[in-house]
Design an enzyme around this catalytic site. Sequence first.
Site, PDB file in Angstrom:
ATOM      1  N   ARG A   1       0.876  -1.185   0.000  1.00 25.43           N
ATOM      2  CA  ARG A   1       0.000   0.000   0.000  1.00 25.43           C
ATOM      3  C   ARG A   1       0.907   1.226   0.000  1.00 25.43           C
ATOM      4  NH1 ARG A   1      -5.163   1.583   3.680  1.00 25.43           N
ATOM      5  NH2 ARG A   1      -6.044   0.144   2.162  1.00 25.43           N
TER       6      ARG A   1
ATOM      7  N   CYS B   1     -16.364   1.795   1.095  1.00 23.86           N
ATOM      8  CA  CYS B   1     -15.193   0.946   1.349  1.00 23.86           C
ATOM      9  C   CYS B   1     -14.699   1.078   2.785  1.00 23.86           C
ATOM     10  CB  CYS B   1     -14.083   1.297   0.375  1.00 23.86           C
ATOM     11  SG  CYS B   1     -13.619   3.041   0.440  1.00 23.86           S
TER      12      CYS B   1
ATOM     13  N   ARG C   1     -13.692  -8.582   2.379  1.00 22.85           N
ATOM     14  CA  ARG C   1     -12.280  -8.372   2.053  1.00 22.85           C
ATOM     15  C   ARG C   1     -11.491  -9.633   2.423  1.00 22.85           C
ATOM     16  NH1 ARG C   1     -10.197  -3.158   1.887  1.00 22.85           N
ATOM     17  NH2 ARG C   1      -8.373  -4.213   1.080  1.00 22.85           N
TER      18      ARG C   1
ATOM     19  N   HIS D   1      -7.532   0.784  -6.201  1.00 20.64           N
ATOM     20  CA  HIS D   1      -7.731  -0.046  -5.006  1.00 20.64           C
ATOM     21  C   HIS D   1      -8.410  -1.365  -5.438  1.00 20.64           C
ATOM     22  CE1 HIS D   1      -7.944  -1.122  -0.937  1.00 20.64           C
ATOM     23  NE2 HIS D   1      -8.778  -0.239  -0.456  1.00 20.64           N
TER      24      HIS D   1
ATOM     25  N   GLN E   1     -10.091  -4.031  -2.916  1.00 18.78           N
ATOM     26  CA  GLN E   1     -11.360  -3.517  -2.385  1.00 18.78           C
ATOM     27  C   GLN E   1     -12.495  -3.803  -3.365  1.00 18.78           C
ATOM     28  OE1 GLN E   1     -12.127  -1.598   0.582  1.00 18.78           O
ATOM     29  NE2 GLN E   1     -14.143  -2.213  -0.128  1.00 18.78           N
TER      30      GLN E   1
ATOM     31  N   ASP F   1     -17.335   7.217  -1.023  1.00 20.26           N
ATOM     32  CA  ASP F   1     -16.047   7.102  -0.330  1.00 20.26           C
ATOM     33  C   ASP F   1     -15.744   8.475   0.262  1.00 20.26           C
ATOM     34  OD1 ASP F   1     -13.529   6.297   0.547  1.00 20.26           O
ATOM     35  OD2 ASP F   1     -12.597   6.328  -1.444  1.00 20.26           O
TER      36      ASP F   1
HETATM   37  N1  NVA Z   1     -10.042   6.785  -1.200  1.00 20.87           N
HETATM   38  C1  NVA Z   1      -9.639   6.364   0.111  1.00 20.87           C
HETATM   39  C2  NVA Z   1      -9.865   4.894   0.280  1.00 20.87           C
HETATM   40  C3  NVA Z   1      -9.499   4.363   1.635  1.00 20.87           C
HETATM   41  C4  NVA Z   1      -9.696   2.884   1.739  1.00 20.87           C
HETATM   42  C5  NVA Z   1      -8.181   6.728   0.333  1.00 20.87           C
HETATM   43  O1  NVA Z   1      -7.382   6.543  -0.583  1.00 20.87           O
HETATM   44  O2  NVA Z   1      -7.847   7.218   1.405  1.00 20.87           O
HETATM   45  N1   CP Z   2     -11.143  -0.030   2.786  1.00 20.13           N
HETATM   46  C1   CP Z   2      -9.860  -0.065   3.181  1.00 20.13           C
HETATM   47  O1   CP Z   2      -8.947  -0.319   2.396  1.00 20.13           O
HETATM   48  O2   CP Z   2      -9.673   0.168   4.511  1.00 20.13           O
HETATM   49  P1   CP Z   2      -8.283   0.371   5.248  1.00 20.13           P
HETATM   50  O3   CP Z   2      -7.745   1.710   4.813  1.00 20.13           O
HETATM   51  O4   CP Z   2      -8.640   0.350   6.703  1.00 20.13           O
HETATM   52  O5   CP Z   2      -7.361  -0.731   4.861  1.00 20.13           O
END
Ligand code: NVA
Ligand code: CP
Length: 309
Positions: A108, A269, A297, A135, A138, A229
Amino acid sequence: MAVDMKGKDVISIHDLSVEEVEQILKTAEMIKLMAKSGQPYRPLAGKTLGMIFQKPSTRTRVSFEVAAWQLGGYALYLSASDLQLKRGETIADTARVLSRYVDGIMIRTFDHNEVVELAAHATVPVINGLTDLLHPCQILADLFTIREKKGDLSRLRLAYIGDGNNVTHSLYFGAAKVGMDMIAITPEGYEPDAEILKLAREDAAATGASLELSHDPADVAGADVVYTDVWASMGQEDEHEERVRRMQPYQVNADLMARAKPDAIFMHCLPAHRGEEVTDEVADSRQSVIFDQAENRLHVQKAILALVM
Ligand code: NVA
Ligand code: CP
């Protein structure tokens, strides 16, 4: 017929074939059934997943770690700030070294190119656990959840409303692969990436999915799935105030949900900024499937790990 996905990277749903997406969903269904009936399944026995995190995580970290363990393997949490990466070791060298120890790498990070570079130099499969651009894990879990709740994905319409971001991009790619119609509804200036939409539309030509873009919240009309989101993603904290101001008309509240189909489900998500992109009333309503979505997930990532590792 089963497709062999061993060794395959999971970086973007765009790179997966229609058959591979279906295989992940089918495998997840089997794995979830086995887990619920207490049947052991240990395809990862003796194997290790390295998990590099440049950003915080609750769901991705815990679900991958638990998934690896329950499949008989082991997961290593590697905070990027504790790795030599932080002190300038290259992504390429990190990939080469980790490949000598682990059987798969989940990462990540911010810059999507880092994941592509890691995969180019790793000799083990690389899984994208979120970048600023995409993502995929997800959305594979989300497709599984939608199918579980609503059946045949090719008969459905999903309305994503809010910020055009990594989740929107992967939703476009996912919808294109499974033939689900999708509209993204965002304020002007917060649209999803035009190049991603173009690529997703090319994929959609094979499945008949219609992929649209709008600025009008009223376009949630007819949706089977309403998805939102956060308005400011990780790394955009400085823009939070301005984004909240611009995106207010795009909040998923009871009035907005009433415009979708009466049996529409609500998805997010997570993490949610309750009171911003979604009200408590919707997040905690009977239409909301957000916690099933989070649970899935685990099942879908088990499928991914089992197939590629
Ligand atoms: N769009 C959000 C998704 C988090 C799971 C982010 O990138 O922070
Ligand atoms: N939805 C998701 O990826 O959550 P986290 O940021 O908690 O991993």
